[in-house]
Write a protein that holds these residues in place. Sequence first.
Motif, PDB file in Angstrom:
ATOM      1  N   TYR A 281       7.799 -18.072  18.683  1.00 24.33           N
ATOM      2  CA  TYR A 281       6.304 -17.945  18.857  1.00 24.33           C
ATOM      3  C   TYR A 281       5.763 -18.784  18.275  1.00 24.33           C
ATOM      4  N   ALA A 282       5.994 -18.861  16.816  1.00 24.21           N
ATOM      5  CA  ALA A 282       5.103 -19.672  15.895  1.00 24.21           C
ATOM      6  C   ALA A 282       5.380 -20.863  16.426  1.00 24.21           C
ATOM      7  N   ALA A 283       5.675 -21.877  16.703  1.00 23.09           N
ATOM      8  CA  ALA A 283       5.812 -22.917  17.004  1.00 23.09           C
ATOM      9  C   ALA A 283       4.705 -23.554  18.127  1.00 23.09           C
ATOM     10  N   GLU A 284       4.902 -22.384  19.309  1.00 23.35           N
ATOM     11  CA  GLU A 284       3.423 -22.296  20.507  1.00 23.35           C
ATOM     12  C   GLU A 284       2.377 -22.309  19.288  1.00 23.35           C
ATOM     13  N   LYS A 285       2.125 -20.932  18.637  1.00 26.29           N
ATOM     14  CA  LYS A 285       0.726 -20.990  18.199  1.00 26.29           C
ATOM     15  C   LYS A 285       0.613 -22.384  17.709  1.00 26.29           C
ATOM     16  N   GLN A 286       1.046 -23.217  16.948  1.00 27.07           N
ATOM     17  CA  GLN A 286       0.196 -24.046  15.841  1.00 27.07           C
ATOM     18  C   GLN A 286       0.384 -25.237  17.253  1.00 27.07           C
ATOM     19  N   LEU A 287       1.419 -25.423  18.691  1.00 22.54           N
ATOM     20  CA  LEU A 287       1.097 -26.585  19.116  1.00 22.54           C
ATOM     21  C   LEU A 287      -0.676 -26.037  20.292  1.00 22.54           C
ATOM     22  N   CYS A 288      -0.884 -24.846  20.216  1.00 27.70           N
ATOM     23  CA  CYS A 288      -2.126 -24.123  21.406  1.00 27.70           C
ATOM     24  C   CYS A 288      -3.168 -24.639  20.474  1.00 27.70           C
ATOM     25  N   GLU A 289      -3.328 -24.322  18.927  1.00 27.80           N
ATOM     26  CA  GLU A 289      -4.005 -25.008  18.292  1.00 27.80           C
ATOM     27  C   GLU A 289      -4.709 -26.563  17.421  1.00 27.80           C
ATOM     28  N   LYS A 290      -3.523 -27.170  17.823  1.00 32.81           N
ATOM     29  CA  LYS A 290      -3.641 -28.379  17.704  1.00 32.81           C
ATOM     30  C   LYS A 290      -3.586 -29.303  19.091  1.00 32.81           C
ATOM     31  N   LEU A 291      -3.545 -28.637  20.102  1.00 29.53           N
ATOM     32  CA  LEU A 291      -3.441 -30.151  21.299  1.00 29.53           C
ATOM     33  C   LEU A 291      -4.325 -28.645  21.823  1.00 29.53           C
ATOM     34  N   ARG A 292      -4.687 -27.816  21.176  1.00 28.06           N
ATOM     35  CA  ARG A 292      -6.104 -27.496  21.958  1.00 28.06           C
ATOM     36  C   ARG A 292      -5.792 -26.718  23.545  1.00 28.06           C
ATOM     37  N   LEU A 293      -4.951 -26.371  23.617  1.00 21.72           N
ATOM     38  CA  LEU A 293      -4.061 -26.163  25.052  1.00 21.72           C
ATOM     39  C   LEU A 293      -4.331 -23.498  24.867  1.00 21.72           C
ATOM     40  N   LYS A 294      -4.377 -23.726  26.226  1.00 19.40           N
ATOM     41  CA  LYS A 294      -5.169 -22.227  26.482  1.00 19.40           C
ATOM     42  C   LYS A 294      -3.204 -21.021  26.397  1.00 19.40           C
ATOM     43  N   LYS A 295      -2.542 -22.118  26.240  1.00 16.20           N
ATOM     44  CA  LYS A 295      -1.706 -21.148  26.746  1.00 16.20           C
ATOM     45  C   LYS A 295       0.035 -22.495  26.534  1.00 16.20           C
ATOM     46  N   CYS A 296       0.456 -21.988  25.969  1.00 16.82           N
ATOM     47  CA  CYS A 296       2.073 -23.642  25.813  1.00 16.82           C
ATOM     48  C   CYS A 296       3.710 -22.353  25.672  1.00 16.82           C
ATOM     49  N   VAL A 297       4.173 -22.387  26.252  1.00 13.54           N
ATOM     50  CA  VAL A 297       5.522 -21.875  26.399  1.00 13.54           C
ATOM     51  C   VAL A 297       6.788 -22.890  25.875  1.00 13.54           C
ATOM     52  N   LEU A 298       7.182 -22.057  25.522  1.00 18.23           N
ATOM     53  CA  LEU A 298       8.737 -23.221  24.463  1.00 18.23           C
ATOM     54  C   LEU A 298      10.126 -22.451  25.280  1.00 18.23           C
ATOM     55  N   ALA A 299      10.742 -22.541  26.041  1.00 15.67           N
ATOM     56  CA  ALA A 299      11.559 -21.953  26.672  1.00 15.67           C
ATOM     57  C   ALA A 299      12.844 -22.071  26.781  1.00 15.67           C
ATOM     58  N   PRO A 300      13.521 -21.553  25.570  1.00 12.96           N
ATOM     59  CA  PRO A 300      14.952 -21.853  25.031  1.00 12.96           C
ATOM     60  C   PRO A 300      16.154 -21.846  26.160  1.00 12.96           C
ATOM     61  N   GLN A 301      17.145 -22.445  26.302  1.00 13.93           N
ATOM     62  CA  GLN A 301      18.069 -23.125  27.420  1.00 13.93           C
ATOM     63  C   GLN A 301      19.236 -22.742  26.859  1.00 13.93           C
ATOM     64  N   TYR A 302      20.395 -21.840  26.265  1.00 17.47           N
ATOM     65  CA  TYR A 302      21.630 -21.784  25.156  1.00 17.47           C
ATOM     66  C   TYR A 302      22.782 -21.527  26.357  1.00 17.47           C
ATOM     67  N   ASP A 303      23.208 -22.292  25.580  1.00 19.42           N
ATOM     68  CA  ASP A 303      25.168 -21.870  26.555  1.00 19.42           C
ATOM     69  C   ASP A 303      25.789 -20.865  26.419  1.00 19.42           C
ATOM     70  N   HIS A 304      26.505 -20.269  27.445  1.00 23.51           N
ATOM     71  CA  HIS A 304      26.689 -19.498  27.764  1.00 23.51           C
ATOM     72  C   HIS A 304      27.546 -18.413  26.939  1.00 23.51           C
ATOM     73  N   ALA A 305      28.011 -19.533  26.567  1.00 21.01           N
ATOM     74  CA  ALA A 305      28.707 -18.700  24.836  1.00 21.01           C
ATOM     75  C   ALA A 305      28.306 -18.579  24.135  1.00 21.01           C
ATOM     76  N   LEU A 306      27.008 -18.246  23.328  1.00 19.11           N
ATOM     77  CA  LEU A 306      26.887 -17.607  22.254  1.00 19.11           C
ATOM     78  C   LEU A 306      26.037 -16.370  22.727  1.00 19.11           C
ATOM     79  N   LEU A 307      26.381 -16.422  24.048  1.00 24.63           N
ATOM     80  CA  LEU A 307      25.671 -14.406  24.574  1.00 24.63           C
ATOM     81  C   LEU A 307      26.638 -13.392  23.871  1.00 24.63           C
ATOM     82  N   ASP A 308      26.322 -12.553  22.820  1.00 23.39           N
ATOM     83  CA  ASP A 308      26.184 -10.994  22.937  1.00 23.39           C
ATOM     84  C   ASP A 308      25.501 -10.374  22.606  1.00 23.39           C
ATOM     85  N   GLY A 309      25.858  -9.385  21.742  1.00 30.95           N
ATOM     86  CA  GLY A 309      25.341  -7.656  22.338  1.00 30.95           C
ATOM     87  C   GLY A 309      24.368  -7.960  21.034  1.00 30.95           C
TER      88      GLY A 309
END
Length: 615
Positions: A54-82
């Motif tokens: 979220y912090a990186a999204e906020k910086q990109l919005c400010e620097k690039l003058r965006l209304k919205k920025c979304v950084l969507a993570p994609q992980y390997d299934h093996a990293l999923l736990d409780g």
Amino acid sequence: MESSCFGALFGGLCSGLPDCMAQAQVASMTVSREKAELRVGLRLDAVVPKSQLYAAEKQLCEKLRLKKCVLAPQYDHALLDGSYIAQVVEELRHRNCLVNGFLDDVSADYHGGVMNIHLKRGGLALLQSAGSDRRIKEILRQEFGAEVEVAFDGVTELEEYSKEFTQSAEENHQKIIKIQQEKQQAVQEKKAAPAKCQTIAFDMGDLPFDRDSLAVVTGRAIKEKPVSLDSIDAESGKVVVWGDIFAVDSRESRDGSKVILAIHFTDYTSSNVMKIIAEKEKASVYEPLVKGKTVLIRGEASYDKYDGEISIRPYDICTVKKLIRQDKAPEKRVELHAHTKMSAMDAVVNAKDLVNRAYEWGHKAIAITDHGVVQAFPEAAGAAAAIAKSGGDFKVIYGVESYFINDMIPIVNGAKDMPLMGSYIVFDLETTGLSAGNDRMTEIGAVKLENGQVKDSFNIFVNPQRPIPEKITQLTGITDEMVAGAPLEEEALRQFYAFCGGEDAVLVAHNAPFDMRVLACCLSHYGVAHRALYPYLCTVRMGRRAYPGLPDHRLNTMCDALGIPLDHHQAGSDSRAAAYLLADYLRAGLDPAAFERQYDIARMRTLRAARPLRP
């Protein structure tokens, strides 16, 4: 560092990036210039806390003058736990999902494709009604690419001590409803309030604007002088233009979330269209843009591939009040020759607007004198009555621009002095156009009529030795292939002459002057001086005398009225239909010779007036 990793692309815009995030591969990137939005898919080797994303999204919005920025993570299934449930809860809050604190301090276990969430504060029914389980599944599918089942256990019911919490939640709910109502009321009041007008900043020159009438619809006030629409092309780029709106088209997008507006306007040098795509809930700002409004527009002119034309995407839109032209003469005149839309091809104003404008200018009267019609009288009378009802004094002078018709036009023409009660050759020509001098024949059709009966017929295609225009093919059905092997005009005329049986035949045609001119021009091409070899009879002129009540006297109109079969614009069918039309005259007792000798039009009308049309 690879050029496709996040740090190489955006590291200069984001400070404090963790190494795993800086080295993450950019899997996808979507940019929307219209919405000023950026979405980046990141393939990560380790879990990155949501707070850092979220912090990186906020910086990109400010620097690039965006209304919205979304950084969507994609992980390997093996990293999923409780333990990932904490990141899921933070993402739910970030998406403004209703959790009401029920997911605070929860823990979870992940085994066999099922995420078991252990609740500590109850509220299972509320979480399920809000769709929290479905949203959690969606987040895990997006980030780990896995279909995960979600189950809740632990403390699922609200305890007695939570009554105070429930009451507080209800109070908060009522506060939210009140805020929404106040917001809606403010929007309605803003709509009802008149737009604040500003003074036009640019030199208006000869532009017909009220200087103190500039009102901003969206964007900023326009201070540049507009250019004319006829100077706009696909390479113009950013432009400022003005125009009167003459049409507004509105439709919803396929998903129903947006409104697509096409606003057509003209400055009377040319016209253009303003394209707007707005969120449905924000489209009300464009409600002032209706037919008749005058607008100033600053936007981007470009070629629209979808519509195949140059259109303007607006940045700023303002409305202005257009000055009404005034009659400043100290002594007002009275217009004694005014036309309305009822005068075909001669005016574009309706009678009501004409009367009202004359009254606004201080005129005392106006004369409506349309071409040969009086259909504007009721509308003009209604406008004058409305003025009188409001206390005004205005007079409409009713007139008409009449036509004098030469009713002695001969129906029978020709140099032969011979009776017209014998044999008739009724013919029709199809040509490559409507010019007797420049166009050529493509088909000749004829029938021989004796004593009211069809005795023989003739039909031949003619090679015009030139391409047949597409519109003529659509009208007649005759193509270049159909006439390619047909006789040339000279041979076709000889065969037609032989069918006629010599110079004693009487030629008959519907609109005979045109067909006779075509024959004359064709004969002249082959060195034969044109003269009236045959007397000829025009069934159009006879029809005008016989059936004055018909809307027109075209062949198809006459045939419909008399029940005569017709395949229009086929020479064979047209000539046969004209023959039946002439036979109908003869069976009714009409003597064509009477027209040659006396032009007894009154007798013909009297005869036809007593005889009703066939159904």
